[in-house]
Design a protein around this motif. Sequence first.
Motif, short mmCIF file in Angstrom:
data_model
loop_
_atom_site.label_atom_id
_atom_site.label_comp_id
_atom_site.label_asym_id
_atom_site.label_seq_id
_atom_site.Cartn_x
_atom_site.Cartn_y
_atom_site.Cartn_z
N LYS A 24 41.10 35.98 40.92
CA LYS A 24 40.49 37.22 40.07
C LYS A 24 39.09 37.30 39.30
N ALA A 25 38.23 35.63 39.69
CA ALA A 25 36.81 35.40 39.20
C ALA A 25 36.33 36.58 40.55
N GLY A 26 36.51 36.57 41.76
CA GLY A 26 35.51 37.36 42.67
C GLY A 26 36.18 38.44 42.59
N ASP A 27 37.31 39.05 42.04
CA ASP A 27 37.87 40.91 41.97
C ASP A 27 37.06 41.21 40.86
N TYR A 28 36.29 40.48 39.31
CA TYR A 28 36.01 40.44 38.24
C TYR A 28 34.88 42.04 39.14
N VAL A 29 33.90 40.41 39.83
CA VAL A 29 32.57 40.77 39.83
C VAL A 29 32.49 41.43 40.76
N ASP A 30 33.31 41.79 41.57
CA ASP A 30 32.87 42.61 42.15
C ASP A 30 33.22 44.50 41.67
N GLY A 31 34.44 44.35 40.68
CA GLY A 31 34.64 45.18 39.77
C GLY A 31 33.08 46.05 39.17
N LYS A 32 32.65 45.38 38.85
CA LYS A 32 31.41 45.18 37.62
C LYS A 32 30.03 45.43 38.43
N THR A 33 30.32 45.07 39.81
CA THR A 33 29.59 45.15 40.72
C THR A 33 29.62 46.29 41.49
N GLN A 34 30.71 47.03 41.34
CA GLN A 34 30.63 48.17 42.09
C GLN A 34 31.40 47.65 43.72
N ALA A 38 30.49 42.59 47.64
CA ALA A 38 31.91 42.44 48.33
C ALA A 38 31.64 40.70 49.22
N GLY A 39 30.98 41.20 50.39
CA GLY A 39 30.44 40.34 51.55
C GLY A 39 30.39 39.19 50.46
N GLN A 40 28.99 38.26 50.19
CA GLN A 40 28.98 38.05 49.65
C GLN A 40 29.87 36.76 48.64
N VAL A 41 30.48 37.85 47.58
CA VAL A 41 31.84 37.42 46.76
C VAL A 41 32.67 37.01 47.73
N ASP A 42 32.92 36.77 48.63
CA ASP A 42 34.20 37.17 49.28
C ASP A 42 33.62 35.37 50.42
N MET A 43 32.66 35.47 50.71
CA MET A 43 32.16 33.99 50.95
C MET A 43 31.68 33.08 50.26
N ALA A 44 31.27 33.52 48.87
CA ALA A 44 31.74 32.50 48.11
C ALA A 44 32.72 31.94 47.63
N GLN A 45 33.91 33.09 47.65
CA GLN A 45 35.01 33.01 47.40
C GLN A 45 35.77 31.62 47.98
N GLU A 46 35.34 32.03 49.28
CA GLU A 46 35.85 30.99 50.61
C GLU A 46 35.52 29.30 50.09
#
Length: 64
Positions: A24-34, A38-46
């Motif tokens: 959910k936090a990753g989706d929020y960041v993706d939304g705010k950064t449009q 996304a690739g960096q967020v996904d890697m951080a989530q994992e």
Amino acid sequence: MSMMDKLKQMLKGHEKEAGQGVDKAGDYVDGKTQGKYAGQVDMAQEKIKDQLGRPEGEAKPPHP
């Protein structure tokens, strides 16, 4: 005891809920950064999920 050890101890048995929170936090960041990062967020989530522990039956996704 490190902060990560304390978090792991607190979340023990609640890995599924923790993973959902990370998603959910990753989706929020993706939304705010449009989706710009996304690739960096996904890697951080994992990496966070690896540190906190994965729920039973959830496999680690393969690296691209």
